[in-house]
Design a protein around this motif. Structure first.
Motif, short mmCIF file in Angstrom:
data_model
loop_
_atom_site.label_atom_id
_atom_site.label_comp_id
_atom_site.label_asym_id
_atom_site.label_seq_id
_atom_site.Cartn_x
_atom_site.Cartn_y
_atom_site.Cartn_z
N GLN A 1 0.83 -1.21 0.00
CA GLN A 1 0.00 0.00 0.00
C GLN A 1 0.86 1.26 0.00
O GLN A 1 0.57 2.23 -0.65
N GLY B 1 -1.24 8.16 -6.51
CA GLY B 1 -1.54 7.29 -7.65
C GLY B 1 -0.32 7.06 -8.52
O GLY B 1 -0.06 5.94 -8.97
N GLN C 1 2.04 4.61 -6.97
CA GLN C 1 1.64 3.21 -7.12
C GLN C 1 1.87 2.73 -8.55
O GLN C 1 2.22 1.57 -8.77
N GLU D 1 -3.36 -4.53 -0.85
CA GLU D 1 -4.19 -3.31 -0.84
C GLU D 1 -3.49 -2.17 -1.55
O GLU D 1 -3.29 -1.09 -0.98
N PHE E 1 -4.34 -0.08 -3.78
CA PHE E 1 -5.05 1.17 -4.10
C PHE E 1 -5.84 1.68 -2.90
O PHE E 1 -6.65 2.58 -3.02
N LEU F 1 -5.91 5.46 -2.19
CA LEU F 1 -6.11 6.38 -3.33
C LEU F 1 -7.56 6.87 -3.40
O LEU F 1 -8.48 6.23 -2.91
N ARG G 1 -8.47 5.51 -8.37
CA ARG G 1 -8.51 4.06 -8.21
C ARG G 1 -9.04 3.41 -9.48
O ARG G 1 -8.56 2.37 -9.91
N LYS G 2 -10.05 4.04 -10.10
CA LYS G 2 -10.63 3.50 -11.34
C LYS G 2 -9.59 3.45 -12.45
O LYS G 2 -9.49 2.45 -13.16
N HIS H 1 -7.32 0.61 -11.83
CA HIS H 1 -7.92 -0.67 -12.18
C HIS H 1 -7.74 -0.96 -13.66
O HIS H 1 -7.34 -2.06 -14.05
N THR I 1 -7.67 -7.02 -0.94
CA THR I 1 -8.40 -5.76 -0.97
C THR I 1 -9.46 -5.71 0.11
O THR I 1 -10.00 -6.73 0.52
N ASP J 1 -11.98 -3.77 -0.46
CA ASP J 1 -13.11 -3.26 -1.23
C ASP J 1 -13.69 -4.41 -2.03
O ASP J 1 -13.10 -4.87 -3.00
N GLU K 1 -14.12 -3.89 -5.71
CA GLU K 1 -12.84 -3.93 -6.42
C GLU K 1 -12.47 -5.38 -6.74
O GLU K 1 -12.05 -5.70 -7.84
#
Lengths: 271, 266
Positions: B81, B145, B148, B167, B169, B172, B177-178, B181, B199, B201, B204
């Motif tokens: 992360q 971002g 990463q 993890e 993202f 972010l 994050r989108k 992905h 994750t 999420d 996600e």
């Protein structure tokens, strides 16, 4: 407006910075003038002119006995001892600090030892150093090394431990072995800290240097101050102290400049 | 034929604390496994086992039929992360670093033609993650971002067989994050590598994975909360109809998982 919220502007800040210096100077000059008016042979608070004469005599006139320019000879001798002492301390401190901070197997025997060594008051073992290393240069340099190196090592050990575990794992997934991990990841991140550590230890290093020179030496800034003390030669002592202060300040400034020059990334991260 | 990665009856215990309980799993090459579950359910522990950062107390993990090396190496890339990139190297040197380290056990550096080749390779990788304009900057000057993206580039340039994401993202903003992905799916399709992603999420996990592994503690002793460990309670293939797969999970479980990020924040 509350005092805590009042921030001086640039001009005001410079003025405020100069104020205490000007005040000190004024107080000294007044006191000196008053004392000299009472007794022209007073040695305790020499006038600026008397000090300038002393500097002229020490720095720009050859000593009648040895033919040396004492001021520069003393400066050279002291700076050489200080430079050697700090250089060896930096190297030893970095090596020990990295070993203890990065490699658990080395940390087990080194950490407690370093903690203990850093606790020894170096001046307490000064006689021991003179006995072991003789009265020559080695004992003086060793005093600085013994006083400074363990502190640098402990500081760097702590900072090596603070490098996140994630980074060390990541480097291993990129193919690092223990040696290259230290070489490419740990060492470069500790070098700026080494400069800061040296900066913080400058004061102690000067203290050890002058103590060693005062006790057993034939030249050096500390030696000279303690020598002329016998004649109450304040006109020499005060310029020497000012000169030492200037040298220390220049070294501090140089180290600070070096770290911003050499490690731009360190400053980016700090802000 | 043996599976690409086989987890056989793996337990992970610390003193009297059981974290993972009898985990068995087979993963084929090229799968994208999303690991979801409540906090403290052993997802990250499992990832550390795959990484070689920890050793399983019992059982074994095989990669291509061979026991997994017990320390991190180039066969498994990782993105955490945070703290995944090196602050003292420029963006470009962060990617070059792996190429230099792998070929040089003595100095950790390459010279001459090898160095130029490494640089070109790194530049191509930076281009692929959209960072070619930032090569000379230091990581501290990059947004979360972008950092990463750099961490992913750094891992992928080594061409690992398995990519582990812990993890990646989580810290972010949703919009960024989108983008991440899309980038990750793109790179995964191009390289065909096997991905494990932890994750918090759930959506996600559903969006990215070809397989969803839910970690949960099926047994719970209120007197000894650490007496039982987590298992994989659901193992869903997500290749066809992601939303249909989602309906396979009980509503109560989804609610519990989706409430997790809030608990973490609070």
């Amino acid at each position: 407006m509350r005092l805590i919220n009042q921030v001086p502007a640039r001009g005001a800040r410079l003025l405020l910075a100069a104020l205490p210096f000007a005040l000190l100077l004024a107080v000294y000059m007044t006191a000196s003038t008053l004392r000299l008016a009472e007794n022209a042979d007073d040695k305790l608070l020499p006038s600026i002119g008397q000090m300038a004469q002393a500097v002229q005599r020490m720095a720009f006139t050859e000593d009648p006995r040895s033919g040396d320019l004492l001021w520069w000879k003393d400066t050279g001798a002291s700076l050489q001892r200080l430079g050697l002492g700090l250089g060896i301390s930096a190297l030893a401190g970095l090596t020990l600090g990295v070993a203890a901070g990065a490699i658990p197997l080395f940390a087990a025997p080194l950490s407690p030892l370093l903690r203990l060594l850093a606790m020894i008051p170096p001046l307490a073992i000064l006689p021991l150093l003179f006995i072991v290393f003789g009265l020559g240069e080695l004992a003086k340099v060793m005093l600085i090394v013994i006083g400074v190196a363990p502190c640098i090592a402990r500081d760097l050990e702590g900072h090596a431990r603070q490098i996140p575990q994630e980074m060390l794992i990541k480097a291993q997934t990129l193919g690092a072995n223990t040696w290259t991990l230290i070489l490419r990841v740990i060492l470069p991140q500790l070098l700026p800290r080494l400069l800061i550590s040296l900066q913080l230890m400058l004061g102690s290093a000067w203290l050890f240097l002058i103590a060693a020179e005062a006790i057993a030496s034939t030249d050096g800034l500390g030696y000279r101050i303690f020598l002329v003390r016998r004649y109450l030669a304040m006109d020499v002592i005060l310029p020497y102290v000012a000169w030492i202060t200037l040298l220390a300040w220049l070294m501090d400034f140089g180290l600070r400049r070096a770290s911003t020059r050499l490690f731009p990334w360190f400053m980016v991260g700090a802000r | 034929m043996t599976a690409f990665l086989a987890v056989e009856h793996v337990w992970q215990e610390y003193a009297d604390h059981v974290v993972l309980e009898n985990l068995s799993l087979q993963v084929n090459e090229g799968e994208f496994c999303a690991l979801v579950g409540a906090s403290g359910c052993g997802k990250s522990t499992f990832l550390r086992l795959l990484l070689g950062q920890e050793r399983a107390s019992r059982g074994r993990i095989l990669l291509d039929g061979q026991p997994l090396p017990s320390e991190p190496d180039v066969s498994r890339g990782v993105v955490f992360q945070k703290y995944s990139v090196f602050p003292h190297l420029s963006v470009r040197d962060n990617v070059v670093l792996g190429l230099e380290l792998a070929g040089s056990p003595l100095t950790g550096r390459r010279f001459g033609a090898a160095r130029r080749a490494a640089r070109e390779q790194a530049d191509a990788m930076l281009d692929a993650v959209g960072l070619s304009h930032a090569g000379a900057r230091y990581p501290a000057a990059l947004s979360g971002g972008m950092q990463q993206r750099l961490a992913i580039a750094q891992a992928l340039v080594m061409k690992p067989r398995v990519l582990l994401l812990d993890e990646p993202f989580g810290a972010l903003d949703p919009g960024i994050r989108k983008d991440m992905h899309a980038l990750l799916l793109d790179l995964w399709k191009q390289t065909g590598l096997t991905v494990f992603m932890v994750t918090h999420d759930l959506s996600e996990g559903f969006t990215l994975g070809t397989r969803l592994l839910v970690f949960d503690k099926p047994r719970h002793d209120p007197q000894h909360p650490n007496a039982y460990g987590a298992r994989i309670t659901y193992d869903l293939a997500l290749n066809q109809g992601r939303m249909a797969a989602r309906q396979a999970l009980p509503v109560s479980l989804i609610q519990r998982l989706e409430s997790v990020p809030l608990e973490v924040i609070a």
